[in-house]
Every structure is written in C-alpha cells, then in structure tokens.
Design a protein around this motif. Structure first.
Motif, PDB file in Angstrom:
ATOM      1  N   ASN B  30       0.612  -1.021  -0.052  1.00  0.00           N
ATOM      2  CA  ASN B  30      -0.076   0.038  -0.069  1.00  0.00           C
ATOM      3  C   ASN B  30       0.859   1.420   0.049  1.00  0.00           C
ATOM      4  N   ASN B  31       1.917   1.308   0.856  1.00  0.00           N
ATOM      5  CA  ASN B  31       2.845   2.306   0.830  1.00  0.00           C
ATOM      6  C   ASN B  31       4.305   1.822   1.490  1.00  0.00           C
ATOM      7  N   GLN B  33       7.656   3.327   3.512  1.00  0.00           N
ATOM      8  CA  GLN B  33       8.092   4.235   4.349  1.00  0.00           C
ATOM      9  C   GLN B  33       9.408   4.325   4.892  1.00  0.00           C
ATOM     10  N   TYR B  35      12.384   5.123   7.662  1.00  0.00           N
ATOM     11  CA  TYR B  35      12.687   5.661   9.127  1.00  0.00           C
ATOM     12  C   TYR B  35      14.097   5.609   9.307  1.00  0.00           C
ATOM     13  N   HIS B  45      10.113   8.870  11.547  1.00  0.00           N
ATOM     14  CA  HIS B  45       9.743   8.812  10.411  1.00  0.00           C
ATOM     15  C   HIS B  45      10.438   9.843   9.486  1.00  0.00           C
ATOM     16  N   LEU B  48       6.930   9.232   3.594  1.00  0.00           N
ATOM     17  CA  LEU B  48       5.852   7.992   3.255  1.00  0.00           C
ATOM     18  C   LEU B  48       5.711   8.070   1.740  1.00  0.00           C
ATOM     19  N   ARG B  50       3.176   6.580  -1.426  1.00  0.00           N
ATOM     20  CA  ARG B  50       2.197   5.574  -1.647  1.00  0.00           C
ATOM     21  C   ARG B  50       2.646   4.868  -2.974  1.00  0.00           C
ATOM     22  N   VAL B  92       3.815  -1.197   4.131  1.00  0.00           N
ATOM     23  CA  VAL B  92       2.648  -1.483   4.587  1.00  0.00           C
ATOM     24  C   VAL B  92       1.988  -2.401   3.625  1.00  0.00           C
ATOM     25  N   LEU B 100       3.262  -2.866   9.886  1.00  0.00           N
ATOM     26  CA  LEU B 100       4.496  -2.199   9.219  1.00  0.00           C
ATOM     27  C   LEU B 100       5.787  -3.188   9.334  1.00  0.00           C
TER      28      LEU B 100
END
Lengths: 116, 112
Positions: B30-31, B33, B35, B45, B48, B50, B92, B100
């Motif tokens: 879905n996405n 990310q 960190y 973070h 993000l 998508r 995700v 996550l």
C-alpha cells in the motif's frame, strides 16, 4: 510528530521474573499499537499487533503466553515478558498508529531488557 | 519474516557527499516508509510514499519507488555528520494488512 512514551527505557531483571513495559501515545488516539524486538545491529522484528479492546495478533514464532500484550485503551498498551530468560534480553520498541494506509507510525524510545 | 532487503548494509562517506540507500520488497504494498534510527534509540519517520507515487522530496531527502521492480531508494544529498544513523525502509502490505514490516537497514556513517 506525535509523541509515544515508552517506559522503562532500560531494565535488568533476574531469570524467572516477569517484566512489564508500557507504551503510551501522549497526544493522539492510537487505534493500533505494534511491538517490535531488535537485536544488536539488526532490524526490527514485528512481534505482535494490538488493537484497542481486542486480543493481540502475534507473528509466527512469537509465543503469546511468553509475551503478554494488553491494549486496554486507545493510549496505552503493555508488553509483559513472563518468566524471563537470558535469551529474552533484547531491545523492545513499541509504535502507535491511527491508520497505516495514509500516515506513519510513531515510535517509543525503546526498552533495553537484560535478563541475568 | 522480513519483507524487505536493503543495500548496502553499511555505507561510509564524507560530509558533503550524497548517500544512496536501496530497498527491495517481495509483495504488493500500500505504501513504503523510510525511518531513521540513531544508535540505541527509537525510530523517526522520514518519508511515506504511496504505491501510486514515483518520487517524493523532503528537504535533503529524495525517495523513489518503482513498483514494477519492487524497489525504493533513499537519497540524502549534501550529507552531514549528524546524518549518521541506521536507515530502514518499511512496507505496509496491500490487502488491508495493518502492519509495518521492516527491511534489514543500512548503517550510514558520515565523516567530518
């Protein structure tokens, strides 16, 4: 960003005892909280996902009776390591999110657990 | 099991140079990310992105996503000693999986 408070930051306990770690989201309501374990110089391994008011979902290989997770409210989750052994020594990190599809998770500062 | 792999595992550069870290993953997302983790601390973070996005910028950070290759990259331009940290990508998964999953991470050292 949002603040997640995790306590204690470090703890030393004797083998056979239990240790409770708290994770609080201070300024937002976390619909989901996550618990991770991290060994030195390694990545974060997801242990379990908990949603407020329901039972936690544990990842494969994680003993639910060993690592008790309670998510009593939208701002508090606890991880209890029961009958701790030296091999449970690790860095435990919690994170909180209000929906990962559109926003990030916010992490606590972690708890260094040493079992002697 | 880990969703992603990152390379390099470790990167050492001089201040002012650019740092590029790559992340690959295995299933539809879905996405994705990114960190950052300072030694022995929690995660912060960064960005993000998508699954329908190809590139995002934030200050000195640039993230790309190639869903056909199931890979992403993080570029830090004009690096500083304070950028020294471990960097992780996390995904995700698509399909409503609300969790996550982290990649192996890249340890970046920026020398003054």
């Amino acid at each position: 960003g949002a603040v997640v408070s995790q306590h204690p930051s470090w703890v030393i306990c004797k083998s056979g005892t239990s240790v409770k770690i708290e994770c609080r989201s201070l300024d937002f309501q976390a619909t989901t909280m996550f618990w991770y374990r991290q060994f030195p110089k390694q990545s974060l391994m997801l242990m379990a996902t908990s949603n407020e008011g329901s039972k936690a979902t544990y990842e494969q290989g994680v003993e639910k009776d060993k690592f008790l997770i309670n998510h009593a409210s939208l701002t508090l989750s606890t991880l209890t390591v029961t009958s701790a052994h030296p091999e449970d020594s690790s860095f435990y990190i919690c994170s909180a999110a209000s929906g990962l599809m559109n926003t990030e998770a916010f992490f606590g500062q972690g708890t260094r657990l040493t079992v002697v | 099991s880990q969703q992603g792999e990152e390379d390099p595992q470790a990167l050492s550069i001089q201040e002012g140079e650019n740092a590029t870290m790559n992340c690959s993953y295995k299933t539809s997302i879905n996405n994705l990310q990114w960190y950052r983790q300072n030694s022995g601390r929690g995660l912060v973070h960064l960005i993000l992105i998508r699954s329908n996005e190809r590139e995002k910028h934030s200050g000195r950070l640039r993230v790309t996503l190639d869903t056909s290759k199931k890979s992403s990259s993080l570029l830090i331009t004009a690096s500083r000693a304070a950028d020294t940290a471990s960097y992780f990508c996390a995904t995700v998964l698509s399909g409503g999986y609300n969790k996550l999953i982290f990649g192996a991470g890249t340890r970046l050292a920026v020398h003054p």
